[in-house]
Design a protein around this motif. Structure first.
Motif: not given
Length: 218
Positions: A68-94
């Motif tokens: 699936h095509d996943v867009l993740g949004v999180d207000i925490s820059p630490v969390m968004a950075d972790l997510a981008a590194r751990q789940v490269p097949d999804a897109t994340f925005r801080c």
């Protein structure tokens, strides 16, 4: 100093916790069951919005792994950075979800796992209403929270100061229905995060659907 100035910033606790949050909640079978419920209903290649995506695990990772095509949004820059590194097949925005432009009927599903608790009740209801419009007719919204009758309560979560607001299970179901969603199933459980400062907490998972034939009320 105003009350809002005393209020902990929503990102602060999760910036401090980082990967510890993921470890603490990794054992939630109910969260896994909720994702399985959603996966069983999504068409291949569905577009999914993950609100409060945290470290990307398990939600974004599970959905992206299923194609699936996943867009993740999180207000925490630490969390968004972790997510981008751990789940490269999804897109994340801080970002604050309120500041993210989202088109009506642009997602097949929306996940909101425990990401409303630092909003007040008016903000929670308004966001659920907005996310209902973001769903395509017939789309699904899965929502998890700690169902308590509390409003603006200062608390300590895994050693971090937070201000918490929530609804009872019945009141939250009413909010969801007034937004234009139908509750298909719900599951309640008691879960203790794997963290020395954590306590047992009630969890409520609502699995909802935007009806295909009708639009939500304005």
């Amino acid at each position: 100093m105003t009350d809002d100035q005393h209020r902990p910033h929503p990102a602060a606790a999760f910036d401090a916790l980082g990967a510890e949050y993921e470890k603490a909640f990794a054992g939630s079978r109910t969260h896994r069951h909720s994702l399985e419920w959603l996966l069983g209903r999504l068409a291949p290649g569905s577009r999914v919005l993950d609100v409060g995506s945290g470290t990307g695990r398990p939600t974004a990772e599970t959905l992206a792994a299923a194609g699936h095509d996943v867009l993740g949004v999180d207000i925490s820059p630490v969390m968004a950075d972790l997510a981008a590194r751990q789940v490269p097949d999804a897109t994340f925005r801080c970002a604050d979800i309120h500041d993210v432009p989202l088109e009506d009927a642009s997602f097949d599903a929306v996940c909101v796992y425990f990401s409303l608790l630092q909003l007040d009740r008016r903000e929670q209801a308004a966001l659920i209403g907005r996310l209902t419009w973001v769903l395509k007719p017939g789309g699904y919204l899965v929502l998890a929270t700690v169902p308590l009758d509390v409003e603006g309560v200062d608390a300590v979560f895994m050693g971090q100061p937070v201000r918490v607001t929530s609804f009872t299970a019945q009141a939250l179901a009413t909010v969801v229905e007034e937004a234009g969603l139908e509750v298909v199933t719900e599951e309640a459980t008691l879960f203790t995060p794997a963290h020395p400062d954590a306590r047992p907490e009630p969890h409520l998972f609502l699995h909802c659907r935007r009806p295909a034939a009708t639009a939500p009320d304005a």
